[in-house]
Scaffold this motif. Structure first.
Motif, PDB file in Angstrom:
ATOM      1  N   ILE A  16       1.164  -1.550  -0.146  1.00 50.56           N
ATOM      2  CA  ILE A  16      -0.207   0.264  -0.053  1.00 50.56           C
ATOM      3  C   ILE A  16       1.165   1.350  -0.221  1.00 50.56           C
ATOM      4  O   ILE A  16       0.783   2.464   0.168  1.00 50.56           O
ATOM      5  CB  ILE A  16      -0.978   0.152   1.417  1.00 50.56           C
ATOM      6  CG1 ILE A  16      -0.285   0.165   2.787  1.00 50.56           C
ATOM      7  CG2 ILE A  16      -2.049  -0.839   1.116  1.00 50.56           C
ATOM      8  CD1 ILE A  16      -1.194   0.148   3.563  1.00 50.56           C
ATOM      9  N   ASP A  17       1.829   1.318   0.024  1.00 50.25           N
ATOM     10  CA  ASP A  17       3.135   2.198  -0.189  1.00 50.25           C
ATOM     11  C   ASP A  17       2.959   2.750   0.433  1.00 50.25           C
ATOM     12  O   ASP A  17       2.465   4.282   0.395  1.00 50.25           O
ATOM     13  CB  ASP A  17       2.718   3.104  -1.028  1.00 50.25           C
ATOM     14  CG  ASP A  17       3.680   3.457  -2.288  1.00 50.25           C
ATOM     15  OD1 ASP A  17       4.891   3.242  -1.448  1.00 50.25           O
ATOM     16  OD2 ASP A  17       4.273   4.325  -1.991  1.00 50.25           O
ATOM     17  N   ILE A  18       2.850   2.864   1.837  1.00 52.24           N
ATOM     18  CA  ILE A  18       2.772   4.190   3.109  1.00 52.24           C
ATOM     19  C   ILE A  18       4.067   3.074   4.905  1.00 52.24           C
ATOM     20  O   ILE A  18       3.966   2.297   4.386  1.00 52.24           O
ATOM     21  CB  ILE A  18       1.435   4.036   4.664  1.00 52.24           C
ATOM     22  CG1 ILE A  18       1.087   3.081   3.988  1.00 52.24           C
ATOM     23  CG2 ILE A  18       1.070   5.142   3.104  1.00 52.24           C
ATOM     24  CD1 ILE A  18      -0.540   3.054   5.209  1.00 52.24           C
ATOM     25  N   SER A  19       4.329   4.689   5.204  1.00 56.71           N
ATOM     26  CA  SER A  19       5.056   4.095   6.622  1.00 56.71           C
ATOM     27  C   SER A  19       4.248   3.249   7.334  1.00 56.71           C
ATOM     28  O   SER A  19       3.119   3.208   7.398  1.00 56.71           O
ATOM     29  CB  SER A  19       5.716   5.293   6.737  1.00 56.71           C
ATOM     30  OG  SER A  19       4.624   5.882   7.396  1.00 56.71           O
ATOM     31  N   ARG A  20       4.934   2.800   8.301  1.00 55.91           N
ATOM     32  CA  ARG A  20       4.365   2.287   9.919  1.00 55.91           C
ATOM     33  C   ARG A  20       4.234   3.061   9.835  1.00 55.91           C
ATOM     34  O   ARG A  20       2.705   3.035  10.867  1.00 55.91           O
ATOM     35  CB  ARG A  20       5.580   1.181  10.077  1.00 55.91           C
ATOM     36  CG  ARG A  20       5.357   1.267  11.625  1.00 55.91           C
ATOM     37  CD  ARG A  20       6.502  -0.587  12.148  1.00 55.91           C
ATOM     38  NE  ARG A  20       6.914  -1.240  11.367  1.00 55.91           N
ATOM     39  CZ  ARG A  20       6.606  -2.715  11.763  1.00 55.91           C
ATOM     40  NH1 ARG A  20       5.919  -2.548  12.273  1.00 55.91           N
ATOM     41  NH2 ARG A  20       7.765  -3.022  10.660  1.00 55.91           N
ATOM     42  N   ALA A  21       4.672   4.103  10.452  1.00 58.15           N
ATOM     43  CA  ALA A  21       3.566   5.486  11.563  1.00 58.15           C
ATOM     44  C   ALA A  21       2.519   5.656  10.709  1.00 58.15           C
ATOM     45  O   ALA A  21       0.814   6.092  11.201  1.00 58.15           O
ATOM     46  CB  ALA A  21       4.681   6.611  11.897  1.00 58.15           C
ATOM     47  N   ALA A  22       2.219   5.885   9.473  1.00 51.58           N
ATOM     48  CA  ALA A  22       1.032   6.325   8.959  1.00 51.58           C
ATOM     49  C   ALA A  22      -0.223   4.890   8.420  1.00 51.58           C
ATOM     50  O   ALA A  22      -0.976   5.513   8.568  1.00 51.58           O
ATOM     51  CB  ALA A  22       1.477   6.676   7.046  1.00 51.58           C
ATOM     52  N   PHE A  23       0.259   4.115   8.571  1.00 52.46           N
ATOM     53  CA  PHE A  23      -0.505   3.073   9.269  1.00 52.46           C
ATOM     54  C   PHE A  23      -0.667   2.838  10.265  1.00 52.46           C
ATOM     55  O   PHE A  23      -2.374   2.270  10.388  1.00 52.46           O
ATOM     56  CB  PHE A  23       0.439   1.382   8.675  1.00 52.46           C
ATOM     57  CG  PHE A  23      -0.317  -0.212   9.076  1.00 52.46           C
ATOM     58  CD1 PHE A  23      -1.194   0.295   8.045  1.00 52.46           C
ATOM     59  CD2 PHE A  23      -0.997  -0.607  10.157  1.00 52.46           C
ATOM     60  CE1 PHE A  23      -1.755  -1.398   7.556  1.00 52.46           C
ATOM     61  CE2 PHE A  23      -1.600  -0.872  10.322  1.00 52.46           C
ATOM     62  CZ  PHE A  23      -2.405  -1.768   8.802  1.00 52.46           C
ATOM     63  N   TYR A  24      -0.273   3.161  11.612  1.00 53.55           N
ATOM     64  CA  TYR A  24      -0.825   3.190  12.394  1.00 53.55           C
ATOM     65  C   TYR A  24      -1.756   3.957  13.286  1.00 53.55           C
ATOM     66  O   TYR A  24      -2.838   3.909  14.016  1.00 53.55           O
ATOM     67  CB  TYR A  24       0.424   3.015  13.528  1.00 53.55           C
ATOM     68  CG  TYR A  24       0.333   1.230  14.100  1.00 53.55           C
ATOM     69  CD1 TYR A  24      -0.429   0.232  14.269  1.00 53.55           C
ATOM     70  CD2 TYR A  24       1.932   0.774  13.802  1.00 53.55           C
ATOM     71  CE1 TYR A  24      -0.126  -0.969  15.246  1.00 53.55           C
ATOM     72  CE2 TYR A  24       2.175  -0.242  13.526  1.00 53.55           C
ATOM     73  CZ  TYR A  24       1.275  -1.464  14.208  1.00 53.55           C
ATOM     74  OH  TYR A  24       1.935  -2.548  14.136  1.00 53.55           O
ATOM     75  N   ARG A  25      -1.547   5.162  11.644  1.00 51.71           N
ATOM     76  CA  ARG A  25      -2.533   6.223  12.747  1.00 51.71           C
ATOM     77  C   ARG A  25      -3.401   5.912  11.356  1.00 51.71           C
ATOM     78  O   ARG A  25      -4.968   6.190  12.234  1.00 51.71           O
ATOM     79  CB  ARG A  25      -2.453   8.199  11.303  1.00 51.71           C
ATOM     80  CG  ARG A  25      -0.807   8.406  12.510  1.00 51.71           C
ATOM     81  CD  ARG A  25      -0.264   9.523  12.228  1.00 51.71           C
ATOM     82  NE  ARG A  25      -0.001   9.674  10.698  1.00 51.71           N
ATOM     83  CZ  ARG A  25       1.198   9.458   9.871  1.00 51.71           C
ATOM     84  NH1 ARG A  25       2.611   9.337  11.421  1.00 51.71           N
ATOM     85  NH2 ARG A  25       1.613   9.722   9.427  1.00 51.71           N
ATOM     86  N   MET A  26      -3.774   5.392  10.509  1.00 51.14           N
ATOM     87  CA  MET A  26      -5.073   4.592  10.260  1.00 51.14           C
ATOM     88  C   MET A  26      -5.806   3.989  10.277  1.00 51.14           C
ATOM     89  O   MET A  26      -6.975   4.086  11.032  1.00 51.14           O
ATOM     90  CB  MET A  26      -4.560   4.167   8.737  1.00 51.14           C
ATOM     91  CG  MET A  26      -3.806   5.553   7.326  1.00 51.14           C
ATOM     92  SD  MET A  26      -3.513   4.414   5.886  1.00 51.14           S
ATOM     93  CE  MET A  26      -4.835   3.941   5.789  1.00 51.14           C
ATOM     94  N   ARG A  27      -5.061   3.393  11.517  1.00 47.61           N
ATOM     95  CA  ARG A  27      -5.368   1.583  11.900  1.00 47.61           C
ATOM     96  C   ARG A  27      -6.215   2.968  13.409  1.00 47.61           C
ATOM     97  O   ARG A  27      -7.373   2.352  13.970  1.00 47.61           O
ATOM     98  CB  ARG A  27      -4.685   1.273  12.465  1.00 47.61           C
ATOM     99  CG  ARG A  27      -5.045   0.069  13.530  1.00 47.61           C
ATOM    100  CD  ARG A  27      -3.920  -1.172  13.575  1.00 47.61           C
ATOM    101  NE  ARG A  27      -4.533  -2.329  14.514  1.00 47.61           N
ATOM    102  CZ  ARG A  27      -4.475  -2.383  15.699  1.00 47.61           C
ATOM    103  NH1 ARG A  27      -3.803  -1.553  16.205  1.00 47.61           N
ATOM    104  NH2 ARG A  27      -5.233  -3.689  15.700  1.00 47.61           N
ATOM    105  N   ALA A  28      -5.966   4.152  13.777  1.00 51.17           N
ATOM    106  CA  ALA A  28      -6.326   4.290  15.301  1.00 51.17           C
ATOM    107  C   ALA A  28      -7.284   4.709  14.787  1.00 51.17           C
ATOM    108  O   ALA A  28      -8.303   5.492  15.538  1.00 51.17           O
ATOM    109  CB  ALA A  28      -4.846   5.473  15.566  1.00 51.17           C
ATOM    110  N   ARG A  29      -7.739   5.546  13.182  1.00 52.91           N
ATOM    111  CA  ARG A  29      -8.498   6.392  13.270  1.00 52.91           C
ATOM    112  C   ARG A  29      -9.235   5.240  12.801  1.00 52.91           C
ATOM    113  O   ARG A  29     -10.950   5.424  12.029  1.00 52.91           O
ATOM    114  CB  ARG A  29      -8.169   7.070  12.294  1.00 52.91           C
ATOM    115  CG  ARG A  29      -7.438   8.277  12.643  1.00 52.91           C
ATOM    116  CD  ARG A  29      -7.604   9.380  11.748  1.00 52.91           C
ATOM    117  NE  ARG A  29      -6.852   8.788  10.102  1.00 52.91           N
ATOM    118  CZ  ARG A  29      -5.854   9.178   9.255  1.00 52.91           C
ATOM    119  NH1 ARG A  29      -4.753   9.538  10.403  1.00 52.91           N
ATOM    120  NH2 ARG A  29      -5.162   8.743   8.679  1.00 52.91           N
ATOM    121  N   GLY A  30      -9.495   3.781  12.482  1.00 50.87           N
ATOM    122  CA  GLY A  30     -10.461   3.311  11.617  1.00 50.87           C
ATOM    123  C   GLY A  30     -10.183   2.506  10.209  1.00 50.87           C
ATOM    124  O   GLY A  30     -11.033   2.504  10.121  1.00 50.87           O
TER     125      GLY A  30
END
Length: 62
Positions: A16-30
């Motif tokens: 999906i071409d994103i960083s780990r930090a960006a992934f976990y921010r997305m995860r926090a937002r559901g």
């Protein structure tokens, strides 16, 4: 019956071409694919969950 294909988080991030930090921010937002935590603490994403997540992204963009 075959087990579902499970992807490592690194593989998902590459696809999906994103960083780990960006992934976990997305995860926090559901807004990220569902994770499955293994007993050893590692996480995996099923191929089916990732494909379903991609479809929801396409629907939002349309």
């Amino acid at each position: 019956m075959a087990r579902p294909k499970m992807l490592k988080l690194r593989e998902v991030l590459e696809e999906i071409d994103i960083s780990r930090a960006a992934f976990y921010r997305m995860r926090a937002r559901g807004q990220a694919p569902r994770l499955q935590k293994l007993p050893n603490g590692h996480v995996r994403v099923s191929r089916a969950d990732l494909d379903a997540w991609w479809e929801t992204c396409e629907e939002r963009a349309a």
